[in-house]
Scaffold this active site. Structure first.
Site, PDB file in Angstrom:
ATOM      1  N   CYS A  29     135.768 122.231 137.919  1.00 61.71           N
ATOM      2  CA  CYS A  29     136.051 122.742 139.259  1.00 61.71           C
ATOM      3  C   CYS A  29     135.974 124.257 139.243  1.00 61.71           C
ATOM      4  CB  CYS A  29     137.459 122.348 139.687  1.00 61.71           C
ATOM      5  SG  CYS A  29     137.681 120.587 139.797  1.00 61.71           S
ATOM      6  N   HIS A  51     126.132 121.465 128.383  1.00 68.85           N
ATOM      7  CA  HIS A  51     127.052 120.668 129.211  1.00 68.85           C
ATOM      8  C   HIS A  51     127.415 119.368 128.540  1.00 68.85           C
ATOM      9  CE1 HIS A  51     125.057 123.494 131.845  1.00 68.85           C
ATOM     10  NE2 HIS A  51     126.258 123.620 132.331  1.00 68.85           N
ATOM     11  N   ARG A  69     143.963 118.558 140.868  1.00 69.51           N
ATOM     12  CA  ARG A  69     142.904 118.191 139.908  1.00 69.51           C
ATOM     13  C   ARG A  69     143.336 117.080 138.948  1.00 69.51           C
ATOM     14  NH1 ARG A  69     141.339 123.490 136.985  1.00 69.51           N
ATOM     15  NH2 ARG A  69     143.567 123.869 137.230  1.00 69.51           N
ATOM     16  N   TRP A  90     129.198 132.047 145.426  1.00 68.59           N
ATOM     17  CA  TRP A  90     130.299 131.254 144.897  1.00 68.59           C
ATOM     18  C   TRP A  90     131.648 131.681 145.454  1.00 68.59           C
ATOM     19  CZ3 TRP A  90     128.465 130.602 139.095  1.00 68.59           C
ATOM     20  CH2 TRP A  90     127.435 129.656 139.082  1.00 68.59           C
ATOM     21  N   GLY A  95     126.986 134.368 127.146  1.00 68.40           N
ATOM     22  CA  GLY A  95     128.121 135.245 127.461  1.00 68.40           C
ATOM     23  C   GLY A  95     129.462 134.693 127.043  1.00 68.40           C
ATOM     24  N   GLU A 123     133.914 136.844 127.011  1.00 69.95           N
ATOM     25  CA  GLU A 123     134.449 136.624 128.365  1.00 69.95           C
ATOM     26  C   GLU A 123     135.831 135.967 128.392  1.00 69.95           C
ATOM     27  OE1 GLU A 123     131.515 134.952 131.102  1.00 69.95           O
ATOM     28  OE2 GLU A 123     129.901 136.027 130.093  1.00 69.95           O
TER      29      GLU A 123
END
Ligand code: GLN
Ligand code: ZN
Length: 757
Positions: free
Chosen positions: A517, A696, A15, A562, A433, A485
């Site tokens: 990713c 985003h 990455r 996913w 969340g 989370e």
């Protein structure tokens, strides 16, 4: 037999592009450094493909953010709100991708949508009535030249004219048909330049050809290429399709002056039948997509050779290809150092798929394919029995009956019971969340993995993060809280790691959008819940507050969508196995005092077959029941939420209502809340929280902006059904922008509430 691929992953084996880009966004490195990192990735990919013996190596499959966005810039389909900022070319591009808030102005990013039936997201180009489409950029040529300088004459890859026009959003009164001339001219000029540069093949990606096409669509497609192709000179042009078959436009496609047609024999259910029925044009090359570009299992050579043999009866002009770009699989197995060989031998990531292509091409050319060593090795792999069978789970799935999928009492009854129980204000505020996954959490997880931090210390940190997060939400004044989370690296991988039947990888990253990713876990065997997965965190969080704490789970369809799925049992069977496990967790949370449980189905829309005729039978008939089964056993007073992101829900709005959740939150702000009319028209029953701002993007939405969004929502949906929330989880954001954004959200809701009373 010659070989090629449609595209290669561009994020880098480890990455590297992600990390370089994010450094650049944070202002830690200059543009030149980012460019250099990108070039290094491109050249190393080029070398790898060359060494593998690949005949036609793609170029221009690289992108700093997204290939569709690159095409929009290439064709000048860029809104003035970005160009007018007066930023550098690279920063203008990133402003369109991510939004921009700074001294030069404040603009939102382009809308983002899922790329066909994948978990990749593309940026939706905007076309205005005054947009002038022309060849405005040089990226495809620059990258072609770069590869030339490194000794490779590549096959440039460009999003095709038809797909580009179909994906764009038309802001004014004009439609795609009004841009045929300009677009065709731009593509024709592009071909001319490649002609001059000496390219042999140019690949136009036209995945939109595998969708349902109307007569008008086919006319648009033909009109474009009737104008583009006559000027192609000596370049050979490939129309590359993927993710399905071209049943609607088959005739038109063959009639045009393409030199090659790329068909997908993995996902294209009718691809082989189409060739059987119509033959294949003598003067064209068939690019046969036989190596799955989306899944990680090794190719089954016997099956591939059977198809190849049949294709050979129709044409002797075949180039062996992947089914789609390798963008959708991880880069290389070389970095999977911990995975047992017994698993790994079944896997092929992008790099290993290059080797498979080389092997298959050799075998296919052999006099006696079945006697080659590679073929026998592959056969042995496929005939061996795989471990991971769980007969108890299979029996439970087989025993499910209709009533297992029905929650009682009906929605309207439950809604009354829950309103009484929770006493929430009008326009209750909540989040989706996750809260920002700050560096301390990520580095603690890394330390835990490396054995540098004890499990006890790690868990202490998570508890501290949860406590901070609960306190923060109380201070901000949100109504329904979340634990944040922090224990999750990813909303699917986390569950994969907790479930039996899953295996997980170390470095199998796949690009989801921009620099983001995901590392999909692998469904290896039958799935079951070995132990509670989230209960302790949710219970701890609830113990810290009087406000309701949402339990937070990922739904079966999303977990499956996913993951890299098995290919030896049906998706339906796998989904129901996962549903069994998630249902146990739901009931466990409820039994431990959690009153609201959110089951995210972020990816529900994603795997909807691209053609409407395949929707029910192939997907909705098991995906919706799998979700219903997860919550059908809870008490009436337990409130079930679900969440979905970036999708067009309009066409399956009834099915979404039919999931029978009590509340659904979803992405809406990037698409200007256009979904609201659909909800209204369909008399949507479930309570809804259409996201009021885009998470985003790092920009902070103002209170007024959020109030305006709530105003739009109120105009179409009964106030007592409305929730106020951001449009997705906050984990990729920083606290700097999250805290002020949520404060604005809460005060916007409060003001609208006051105005309403
Ligand atoms: N609950 C998840 C989160 O907040 C949902 C993420 C998603 O929809 N992609 O991160
Ligand atoms: Zn989401």
């Amino acid at each position: 037999m010659k070989t090629t691929i449609i595209g290669y992953p561009r994020i880098g084996n480890l990455r590297e592009l992600k990390f370089a880009s994010e450094k650049y966004f944070r202002g830690e490195i200059a543009a030149a450094e980012l460019e250099a990192a990108a070039k290094e990735i491109r050249l190393s990919n080029l070398q790898l493909q060359k060494n593998s013996g690949l005949d036609l190596i793609p170029s221009n499959d690289f992108s700093f953010y997204d290939g569709v966005l690159d095409t929009a810039f290439l064709l000048n389909a860029v809104s003035a709100r970005y160009t007018a900022l007066g930023l550098s070319a690279l920063d203008t591009y990133f402003a369109a991708a991510r939004g921009y808030q700074g001294e030069k102005g404040d603009v939102r990013a382009l809308a983002m949508k899922k790329w066909y039936n994948t978990n990749y997201h593309y940026m939706v180009p905007e076309i205005d009535d005054d947009t002038k489409i022309y060849l405005a950029g040089t990226k495809p040529f620059d990258l072609f030249n770069e590869a030339m300088e490194n000794g490779v004459k590549t096959k440039p890859v460009i999003l095709g004219a038809y797909t580009f026009l179909k994906l764009a959003r038309y802001k004014g009164t004009k439609t795609a048909a009004d841009f045929i001339e300009q677009t065709a001219e731009a593509y024709a000029s592009l071909l001319q330049i490649f002609n001059e540069l000496g390219a042999e093949w140019v690949q136009f990606d036209e995945p939109s050809l595998v969708k349902d096409m109307t007569a008008e669509d086919i006319a648009l497609f033909s009109a474009l290429y009737e104008k583009i192709l006559p000027n192609k000179g000596s370049v050979s042009v490939l129309a590359q399709t993927y993710f399905g078959d071209v049943r609607d436009c088959c005739k038109a496609l063959c009639a045009l002056e393409f030199d090659g047609i790329g068909l997908d024999f993995v996902e294209g259910r009718q691809s082989l039948d189409l060739v059987r029925a119509n033959g294949f044009p003598k003067n064209k090359t068939l690019f046969a997509g036989l190596v799955n570009g989306k899944n990680i299992w090794r190719n089954n050579y016997a099956a591939t050779l059977t198809i190849l043999d049949e294709l050979k009866q129709h044409t002797d002009n075949i180039v062996l290809n992947t089914s789609c770009s390798l963008l959708h699989v991880p880069c290389t197995l070389r970095n999977e150092t911990k995975l047992a060989e017994s698993y790994k031998k079944h896997f092929a990531y992008a790099e290993e798929k290059l080797a498979e292509l080389a092997e298959i091409s050799k075998i296919a050319d052999a006099v006696n394919p079945a006697e080659t060593e590679a073929y026998c090795r592959n056969q042995a792999l496929y005939s061996a029995q795989r471990s991971g069978r769980n007969d108890a789970v299979r029996a439970k799935v087989a025993a499910l009956t209709d009533k297992d999928f029905v929650r009682l009492p009906v929605f309207a009854e439950r809604e009354k019971i829950q309103k009484k129980r929770f006493h929430l204000p009008l326009f209750p505020t909540t989040t989706i969340g996750s809260f920002p996954q700050t560096a301390d959490v990520k580095s603690a997880r890394t330390a835990l993995r490396k054995g540098e931090l004890s499990a006890a210390d790690y868990e202490k940190l998570i508890e501290r993060k949860i406590a901070e997060c609960v306190k923060l939400q109380e201070e901000i004044g949100l109504d329904v809280l979340v634990h944040g989370e922090f224990e999750r690296n990813d909303m699917v991988e986390y569950f994969g790691e907790c479930l039996d039947g899953y295996i997980f990888t170390e470095k199998a990253w796949v690009q989801s959008y921009g620099t983001r990713c995901v590392k999909p876990p692998v469904v290896w065997g039958d799935i079951s819940r070995a132990k509670p997965m989230t209960v302790r965190w949710s219970v701890y969080a609830q113990s810290l507050t009087k406000k309701p704490m949402k339990g937070m789970l990922t739904g079966p369809v999303t977990i499956l969508n996913w993951s890299f799925p098995r290919e030896d049992i049906s998706l339906k069977e796998s989904a129901l196995q996962i549903a069994l496990a998630i249902r146990e967790e739901v009931l466990d949370l409820e039994a431990n005092g959690i009153k609201i449980i959110q089951v995210d189905e972020a990816a529900l829309r994603e795997k909807l077959p691209l053609r409407k005729s395949d929707w029910c039978e192939d997907y909705l008939d098991w995906a919706i029941p799998a979700f219903r089964y997860v919550h059908s056993g809870v008490k009436p007073e337990t409130q079930i939420h679900t969440h979905m992101c970036y999708s067009e829900f309009a066409d399956i709005i009834r099915e979404i209502d039919d999931m029978d959740a009590d509340v659904i939150t979803f992405e809406a702000s990037r698409s200007d809340l256009t979904i609201l009319d659909v909800l209204k028209e369909n008399n949507f029953r479930t309570e809804v929280g259409p996201g009021v701002y885009d998470i985003h993007s790092p920009r902070v939405p103002s209170k007024e902006e959020i109030k305006a969004a709530i105003g739009k929502m109120k105009a179409r949906i009964p106030a007592e059904k409305l929730w106020v929330n951001p449009d997705c989880g906050l984990k990729t954001r920083g606290n700097e922008e999250t805290v002020p954004s949520l404060k604005n959200l809460v005060s916007a809701a409060a003001e609208v509430r006051n105005e309403n009373s």
